[in-house]
Design an enzyme around this catalytic site. Sequence first.
Site, short mmCIF file in Angstrom:
data_model
loop_
_atom_site.label_atom_id
_atom_site.label_comp_id
_atom_site.label_asym_id
_atom_site.label_seq_id
_atom_site.Cartn_x
_atom_site.Cartn_y
_atom_site.Cartn_z
N ARG A 168 -8.81 4.21 3.13
CA ARG A 168 -8.63 2.84 3.60
C ARG A 168 -8.99 2.92 5.26
NH1 ARG A 168 -8.31 2.56 -1.00
NH2 ARG A 168 -6.56 1.63 -2.13
N SER A 242 -1.79 -4.53 -1.52
CA SER A 242 -0.97 -3.50 -0.95
C SER A 242 -0.42 -3.85 0.40
CB SER A 242 -1.23 -2.17 -1.06
OG SER A 242 -1.65 -2.02 -2.61
N GLU A 338 -1.23 -2.07 5.66
CA GLU A 338 -2.75 -1.86 5.15
C GLU A 338 -3.41 -3.24 5.83
OE1 GLU A 338 -3.75 -0.61 1.31
OE2 GLU A 338 -5.38 -2.46 1.43
#
Length: 342
Positions: A168, A242, A338
Amino acid sequence: MATPPDIRHGQSLRDLNTFGIDAHAAFYLPVGGVDALRAVRAAPALFGLPRLVLGGGSNLLLQRDFDGLVLHMANRGTVVSGEDANSVFVTAQAGENWHGFVLWTLEHGLPGLENLSLIPGSVGASPIQNIGAYGSELAEHFHSLRAFDFSSGEVITLAKGDCAFGYRDSVFKHALRERAVILEVTFALPKRWQPNLRYAELAAEISVRGIAEPTAQDISDAVIAIRKRKLPDPAQLGNAGSFFKNPVVSSAKRDALLAQHPALVSYPQADGSYKLAAGWLIDQCGWKGKSLGPAGVHEKQALVLVNRGGASGADVLKLARQIIEDVRLRFDVVLEPEPVIV
Ligand SMILES: Cc1cc2nc3c(=O)[nH]c(=O)nc-3n(C[C@H](O)[C@H](O)[C@H](O)COP(=O)(O)OP(=O)(O)OC[C@H]3O[C@@H](n4cnc5c(N)ncnc54)[C@H](O)[C@@H]3O)c2cc1C
């Protein structure tokens, strides 16, 4: 160069972010191509403003109105751009919808991206956090991209090695943050394709469907079915997927946690560290299905924070901070959001 004519003032962003947060942009410009960005750079009144590049708004939490210029990527188009002995190259413009692009590749008999089906958002944002799901991540099939560099005013080409892809993560979250606007992305799709069924839940779904030799389309269909079962549709319930990254800890830390919590969910990494399932940690703290004001934690997936109606960015952040604190107190692990918080 004059100020671009299609600049809008006080544009509502509510329908442009999947959390459905009702924030406004002081200045807003749809970007059809590099000329619009050059015009912004040449207009002193605009060049000095804080900038936010916007794709599908599916990885964004707007804390408040944005007192700057939103550049909304609107360039479209996908082409087969070349080939070599091993790969077919496909280039898509940043404003293309990611899932629409994946379906385009499959319709054209070009497998490789099927595990990443149904991830919301745009092609242009896909390298930012090296999107990943169901045993695959963007970097596996990424070839290169072209971006406008606001610092130099030049269009730059970056190869895979320039992008510092990680979990990520990429260079666009660090050295090129607020500098590079991705214009188009080129993928190298394999001529000799193998199904990727590393992710156990995906392998199980294929097996339940009685498919012995899955095609890329079968895998895409299975991924879509699993995602639809598990994740809330942002059109029905505002969310950004998420909300927390899965934390990575040392093997010593993981062993200590496992001794205290035998059901701990963790995955070994190539470097000897372990990735912990953030959703499991949050669930253990009793947050699944709970709410704090108009922001809540999804009933089926503790990793997903949702807007239950009329939540502000501050409401979502308050909930996120409470969860981070509870997980830290219980497991001595610090969760990181995130989505990009603006
Ligand atoms: C239901 C749901 C499920 C999800 N599942 C996954 C998943 O499985 N895996 C995963 O990795 N992600 C997932 N996400 C997160 C999200 O879909 C991805 O991060 C996606 O790539 C974001 O694309 P976007 O166009 O919406 O980006 P935005 O939200 O518009 O932007 C995100 C960031 O990228 C920057 N950005 C956007 N476009 C450009 C550009 N052209 N140039 C430079 N910077 C740019 C923005 O400034 C911002 O910092 C999910 C989200 C939702 C809502």
